[in-house]
Enzyme design. Structure first.
Site, short mmCIF file in Angstrom:
data_model
loop_
_atom_site.label_atom_id
_atom_site.label_comp_id
_atom_site.label_asym_id
_atom_site.label_seq_id
_atom_site.Cartn_x
_atom_site.Cartn_y
_atom_site.Cartn_z
N HIS A 108 0.82 -1.23 0.00
CA HIS A 108 0.00 0.00 0.00
C HIS A 108 0.85 1.27 0.00
O HIS A 108 0.32 2.36 -0.23
CB HIS A 108 -0.93 0.04 1.21
CG HIS A 108 -1.98 -1.02 1.21
ND1 HIS A 108 -2.81 -1.25 0.14
CD2 HIS A 108 -2.33 -1.93 2.17
CE1 HIS A 108 -3.64 -2.25 0.43
NE2 HIS A 108 -3.35 -2.68 1.64
N ASP A 142 -3.15 -10.70 -2.30
CA ASP A 142 -3.68 -10.17 -1.05
C ASP A 142 -5.15 -9.81 -1.24
O ASP A 142 -5.59 -9.48 -2.35
CB ASP A 142 -2.88 -8.92 -0.67
CG ASP A 142 -3.11 -8.43 0.74
OD1 ASP A 142 -2.29 -8.76 1.61
OD2 ASP A 142 -4.11 -7.73 0.97
N HIS A 200 -6.51 -7.18 -0.28
CA HIS A 200 -6.55 -5.75 -0.56
C HIS A 200 -5.71 -5.43 -1.79
O HIS A 200 -4.65 -6.02 -2.00
CB HIS A 200 -6.01 -4.95 0.63
CG HIS A 200 -6.72 -5.22 1.92
ND1 HIS A 200 -6.24 -6.10 2.87
CD2 HIS A 200 -7.89 -4.74 2.40
CE1 HIS A 200 -7.08 -6.13 3.89
NE2 HIS A 200 -8.08 -5.33 3.63
N ASP A 260 -4.73 -12.80 3.50
CA ASP A 260 -5.96 -12.33 4.13
C ASP A 260 -7.21 -12.55 3.27
O ASP A 260 -8.30 -12.15 3.66
CB ASP A 260 -5.85 -10.86 4.54
CG ASP A 260 -5.14 -10.00 3.52
OD1 ASP A 260 -4.86 -10.49 2.40
OD2 ASP A 260 -4.85 -8.83 3.84
#
Length: 309
Positions: free
Chosen positions: A125, A162, A164, A246
């Site tokens: 990120h 991931d 995200h 995740d």
């Protein structure tokens, strides 16, 4: 194929507030999973500190200097609602990126070698001049660019599974035709980026968003239809994996329903492409994964697949 594992106890010293999902226990869970005798042949190395000049391949010097300046000597500071620094954070972040760099050196100089970098904090990120989402330095982006600069490879690929979207990796390579970024992720979900329309200036960004409740079938379909054909056509000379776990069904931060066998499957698919165009060279770097049991078991099957176990 020898598989290397980079880790460092400094990751335990990046402290977060009580109840924060990105916590030191994540590394303890991974260590527990990789303590099984089937991992006895895993070649283990301590992650070195990243050279700041190498970090600057993807992050501005002003940003790096600012993080060094604000790093606390005691207590904790918040950079946003999710992202905090403790006295041990900067070293942990530099070792996370340093582990990825060392892994690149290893796989680029050894035939048919791959590596897993089991460090924290995560990185995907972090944008070129902005920390966010628990992340400070985008280790996979630095690894890809470093491989190009030091070893002269023409095409590197980052594959991100991931839950995200890796907005930082996408931002860093948005206008770079030499690096492909491909991602499956849940939408809508933090950070809000990652639509199929986000393709980069040279059509080298491949986003395959999934929806809450999606599981094995939808995940494998996204890879088989959207990502793997593009990756194969791109013919990367190095594959760097943003290995977030995740999207596991147990994870509290996502709503996807992946199982351990999905991580085995996707790892083997990426290894097949790496064998074709990259002499087997894969550097996998830990991103998310916040249920400790799900993280432990998912990392174990991912590394076992890298080892061809």
């Amino acid at each position: 194929m020898p598989t290397l594992y980079y880790h460092h106890s400094a990751g335990l010293n990046h402290l977060t507030a009580p109840g924060h999902p990105e916590r030191p226990d994540r590394l303890r869970a991974i260590a527990q999973g990789l303590a099984h005798e089937k991992f006895d042949s895993l070649v283990r190395h301590e992650a070195p500190m990243a050279d700041l000049d190498v970090v600057a391949l993807c992050h501005s010097n002003e940003y790096i200097d600012e993080l060094r300046h604000i790093a606390p000597k005691e207590g904790m500071i918040y950079l946003d609602g999710d992202t905090s620094m403790s006295p041990g954070t900067l070293e942990a972040a530099l070792r996370a990126t340093g582990g990825a760099i060392a892994a690149v050196d290893a796989v680029m100089t050894n035939t048919k070698t791959n590596a897993f970098v089991g460090t924290r904090p995560p990185g995907h990120h972090a944008e070129s001049s902005k920390p966010m989402g628990f992340c400070f330095f985008d280790s996979v982006a630095v690894a890809a660019r470093y491989a190009q600069r030091k070893y002269g490879i023409q095409r590197a690929a980052i594959v991100d599974f991931d839950v995200h979207h890796g907005n930082g990796s996408q931002e860093i390579f948005w206008a770079d035709p030499s690096v492909m970024y491909a991602s499956t992720h849940q939408m809508p979900l933090f950070p809000g980026t990652g639509s199929t329309q986000e393709r980069g200036e040279d059509d080298t960004i491949v986003n395959a968003p999934l929806h809450a409740g999606n599981g094995s079938r939808e995940f494998r379909e996204a890879f088989n239809l959207a990502i793997l054909p593009r990756l194969e056509a791109f013919a990367p000379e190095l594959i760097v994996i943003s290995a977030g776990f995740d999207a596991h069904w147990r994870d509290p931060l996502g709503g996807l329903e992946l199982r351990e066998e999905d991580y085995t499957w996707v790892t083997r698919k990426l290894m097949e492409i790496a064998d074709t165009s990259a002499q087997g060279r894969i550097v996998s770097v830990l991103e998310g994964g916040y249920d400790l049991e799900g993280l432990r078991d998912s990392v174990a099957v991912h590394v076992a697949a890298l080892m061809n176990n």
